[in-house]
Motif scaffolding. Sequence first.
Motif, PDB file in Angstrom:
ATOM      1  N   TYR A  91      37.139  35.787  39.425  1.00  0.00           N
ATOM      2  CA  TYR A  91      37.850  34.556  39.058  1.00  0.00           C
ATOM      3  C   TYR A  91      38.563  33.947  40.267  1.00  0.00           C
ATOM      4  N   HIS A  92      37.797  33.580  41.232  1.00  0.00           N
ATOM      5  CA  HIS A  92      38.337  32.895  42.407  1.00  0.00           C
ATOM      6  C   HIS A  92      37.850  31.450  42.354  1.00  0.00           C
ATOM      7  N   ALA A  93      38.708  30.531  42.780  1.00  0.00           N
ATOM      8  CA  ALA A  93      38.305  29.120  42.739  1.00  0.00           C
ATOM      9  C   ALA A  93      37.180  28.878  43.756  1.00  0.00           C
ATOM     10  N   PRO A  94      36.246  27.986  43.425  1.00  0.00           N
ATOM     11  CA  PRO A  94      35.108  27.755  44.316  1.00  0.00           C
ATOM     12  C   PRO A  94      35.483  26.842  45.490  1.00  0.00           C
ATOM     13  N   GLU A  95      36.439  27.301  46.285  1.00  0.00           N
ATOM     14  CA  GLU A  95      36.875  26.508  47.446  1.00  0.00           C
ATOM     15  C   GLU A  95      37.542  27.467  48.428  1.00  0.00           C
ATOM     16  N   GLN A  96      37.817  26.984  49.608  1.00  0.00           N
ATOM     17  CA  GLN A  96      38.501  27.833  50.584  1.00  0.00           C
ATOM     18  C   GLN A  96      39.898  27.310  50.842  1.00  0.00           C
ATOM     19  N   TRP A  97      40.847  28.222  50.945  1.00  0.00           N
ATOM     20  CA  TRP A  97      42.170  27.868  51.413  1.00  0.00           C
ATOM     21  C   TRP A  97      42.337  28.519  52.794  1.00  0.00           C
ATOM     22  N   TYR A  98      43.450  28.170  53.456  1.00  0.00           N
ATOM     23  CA  TYR A  98      43.670  28.685  54.814  1.00  0.00           C
ATOM     24  C   TYR A  98      45.033  29.371  54.881  1.00  0.00           C
ATOM     25  N   ASP A  99      45.074  30.531  55.523  1.00  0.00           N
ATOM     26  CA  ASP A  99      46.357  31.230  55.636  1.00  0.00           C
ATOM     27  C   ASP A  99      47.161  30.657  56.807  1.00  0.00           C
ATOM     28  N   SER A 100      48.344  31.248  57.059  1.00  0.00           N
ATOM     29  CA  SER A 100      49.229  30.667  58.073  1.00  0.00           C
ATOM     30  C   SER A 100      48.630  30.755  59.477  1.00  0.00           C
ATOM     31  N   PRO A 115      40.573  31.816  47.335  1.00  0.00           N
ATOM     32  CA  PRO A 115      41.817  32.013  46.593  1.00  0.00           C
ATOM     33  C   PRO A 115      41.593  32.570  45.183  1.00  0.00           C
ATOM     34  N   GLN A 116      42.454  33.528  44.826  1.00  0.00           N
ATOM     35  CA  GLN A 116      42.394  34.042  43.458  1.00  0.00           C
ATOM     36  C   GLN A 116      43.210  33.113  42.571  1.00  0.00           C
ATOM     37  N   THR A 117      42.557  32.068  42.114  1.00  0.00           N
ATOM     38  CA  THR A 117      43.220  31.167  41.178  1.00  0.00           C
ATOM     39  C   THR A 117      42.159  30.603  40.264  1.00  0.00           C
ATOM     40  N   ASN A 118      42.527  30.390  39.017  1.00  0.00           N
ATOM     41  CA  ASN A 118      41.545  30.112  37.981  1.00  0.00           C
ATOM     42  C   ASN A 118      41.693  28.684  37.462  1.00  0.00           C
ATOM     43  N   TYR A 119      40.665  27.871  37.679  1.00  0.00           N
ATOM     44  CA  TYR A 119      40.696  26.496  37.183  1.00  0.00           C
ATOM     45  C   TYR A 119      40.005  26.446  35.824  1.00  0.00           C
ATOM     46  N   ALA A 120      40.799  26.410  34.771  1.00  0.00           N
ATOM     47  CA  ALA A 120      40.255  26.410  33.400  1.00  0.00           C
ATOM     48  C   ALA A 120      41.384  26.007  32.469  1.00  0.00           C
ATOM     49  N   GLU A 138      34.615  39.931  28.262  1.00  0.00           N
ATOM     50  CA  GLU A 138      35.313  41.202  28.472  1.00  0.00           C
ATOM     51  C   GLU A 138      35.940  41.218  29.873  1.00  0.00           C
ATOM     52  N   GLN A 139      35.250  40.575  30.821  1.00  0.00           N
ATOM     53  CA  GLN A 139      35.687  40.622  32.220  1.00  0.00           C
ATOM     54  C   GLN A 139      36.974  39.860  32.463  1.00  0.00           C
ATOM     55  N   ASN A 140      37.377  38.963  31.539  1.00  0.00           N
ATOM     56  CA  ASN A 140      38.538  38.118  31.795  1.00  0.00           C
ATOM     57  C   ASN A 140      39.756  38.919  32.234  1.00  0.00           C
ATOM     58  N   ARG A 141      39.912  40.102  31.634  1.00  0.00           N
ATOM     59  CA  ARG A 141      41.125  40.853  31.965  1.00  0.00           C
ATOM     60  C   ARG A 141      40.831  42.266  32.415  1.00  0.00           C
ATOM     61  N   THR A 142      39.638  42.470  32.943  1.00  0.00           N
ATOM     62  CA  THR A 142      39.300  43.789  33.455  1.00  0.00           C
ATOM     63  C   THR A 142      39.616  43.790  34.940  1.00  0.00           C
ATOM     64  N   SER A 143      40.487  44.699  35.348  1.00  0.00           N
ATOM     65  CA  SER A 143      40.975  44.661  36.732  1.00  0.00           C
ATOM     66  C   SER A 143      39.845  44.682  37.748  1.00  0.00           C
ATOM     67  N   VAL A 144      38.803  45.475  37.452  1.00  0.00           N
ATOM     68  CA  VAL A 144      37.739  45.593  38.437  1.00  0.00           C
ATOM     69  C   VAL A 144      37.047  44.244  38.665  1.00  0.00           C
ATOM     70  N   ASP A 145      36.934  43.431  37.613  1.00  0.00           N
ATOM     71  CA  ASP A 145      36.318  42.108  37.778  1.00  0.00           C
ATOM     72  C   ASP A 145      37.296  41.127  38.401  1.00  0.00           C
ATOM     73  N   VAL A 146      38.543  41.178  37.934  1.00  0.00           N
ATOM     74  CA  VAL A 146      39.544  40.215  38.412  1.00  0.00           C
ATOM     75  C   VAL A 146      39.879  40.472  39.878  1.00  0.00           C
ATOM     76  N   PHE A 147      40.047  41.744  40.238  1.00  0.00           N
ATOM     77  CA  PHE A 147      40.522  42.042  41.599  1.00  0.00           C
ATOM     78  C   PHE A 147      39.396  42.449  42.543  1.00  0.00           C
ATOM     79  N   LYS A 148      38.580  43.425  42.140  1.00  0.00           N
ATOM     80  CA  LYS A 148      37.620  43.962  43.118  1.00  0.00           C
ATOM     81  C   LYS A 148      36.404  43.057  43.247  1.00  0.00           C
TER      82      LYS A 148
END
Length: 335
Positions: A60-69, A76-81, A46-56
């Motif tokens: 669904y964030h990738a298990p790694e860190q990215w770096y901003d400018s 990062p909010q990106t889904n590896y699947a 159910e959580q796949n497309r529930t805004s509260v799970d996706v955003f708040k």
Amino acid sequence: MIIDDQYYDVIVIGTGAGGGTIAHKLAPTGKKILILERGDFMALEEQNRTSVDVFKRERYHAPEQWYDSMGEPFSPQTNYAVGGNTKIYGAVLQRMRSRDFETVKHQNGISPEWCLKYNDFEPYYSAAEQLYRVHGNTAHDPTEPSHSQDYPYPAPDHEPRIQTLTEAIAQQGLHPTTLPLTLTRQDDDPTGDSEVFGIEPVLKSPNVTLITSAKVVSLHTNSSGQMIKAVQAEINGNPHLFLADVVVLACGAINSAALMLQSANEKHPDGLANGSGLVGRNLMKHLMTAIVQRDGKSNSGTFRRSVSVNDFYWGDENFAIPWAISRIQGDCSRM
Ligand SMILES: Cc1cc2nc3c(=O)[nH]c(=O)nc-3n(C[C@H](O)[C@H](O)[C@H](O)COP(=O)(O)OP(=O)(O)OC[C@H]3O[C@@H](n4cnc5c(N)ncnc54)[C@H](O)[C@@H]3O)c2cc1C
């Protein structure tokens, strides 16, 4: 290094909107196709497309860190699947507008003219809308470009709460329009994505092989540096090499760029296809401003986004600079 004993006509890297769709288009050609995906099949929740799970809850964030400018790390909010980000997206499949391809003056700069125009893309939009069973309605939107084919299905009704809001907005003289949505018409999995419409149907084809949990780490060119001939992937911690005539890089905007940069070699010291030095630069995310209106009446809070207001897409009589598209979206009650 384990060198795969097969030779492929095409290797597709990634199974998101790009990879899933191109694999579906190529499979009937009979070409020998290998699809490499770093993620795995994703459980339907159910959580796949529930805004509260996706955003708040940042579920669904990738298990790694990215770096901003500024060099700051972020999650990062990106889904590896299998299906990539289409497994968590809003399923709104809108076309760009004809004028988007022309020179457009924005508040903070110029969006330059494209060398391809809307009419070059139009047949592909139509084909994609058929494949993704888009439910929509082209009427009423002042910015809607011409369609050579209607949406394959009519727009679904708005949820009652959204219908009321839509009518109130129309009474202000605006033109709220239904958002084009990809829908499966199945109760257990109502929203279309690139796994459902792209990957799943082609897995039965004998000429298509999908390997999941296969993270591509490098693209190898031939000795002249003119063509990519091999793809290196990590599978179960072991390096594997796959050979092909054509490689489709569909890892998403950021990971495709990262892969080209990390595939730098003697002929391409700044990364592949990076003569401009612009690979991986100028990437953008949604710019969003939310206006939240509280209402005394309770609602389920789980309605999908289904309406947009494009009246200000190109600005208005007082401010002739594009504003933005407005989408009215549910779930606020649970945020
Ligand atoms: C919360 C959210 C809501 C959104 N809502 C909408 C919407 O309503 N409408 C809309 O049009 N767009 C929406 N988007 C954007 C849309 O999902 C993306 O534009 C689209 O999925 C991009 O497709 P893609 O194929 O380029 O990349 P992705 O869908 O990101 O797919 C990339 C794939 O490549 C795989 N991959 C990455 N790196 C590697 C590697 N090194 N080796 C192997 N595999 C790799 C990933 O696992 C993934 O499967 C939304 C996005 C998010 C996050």
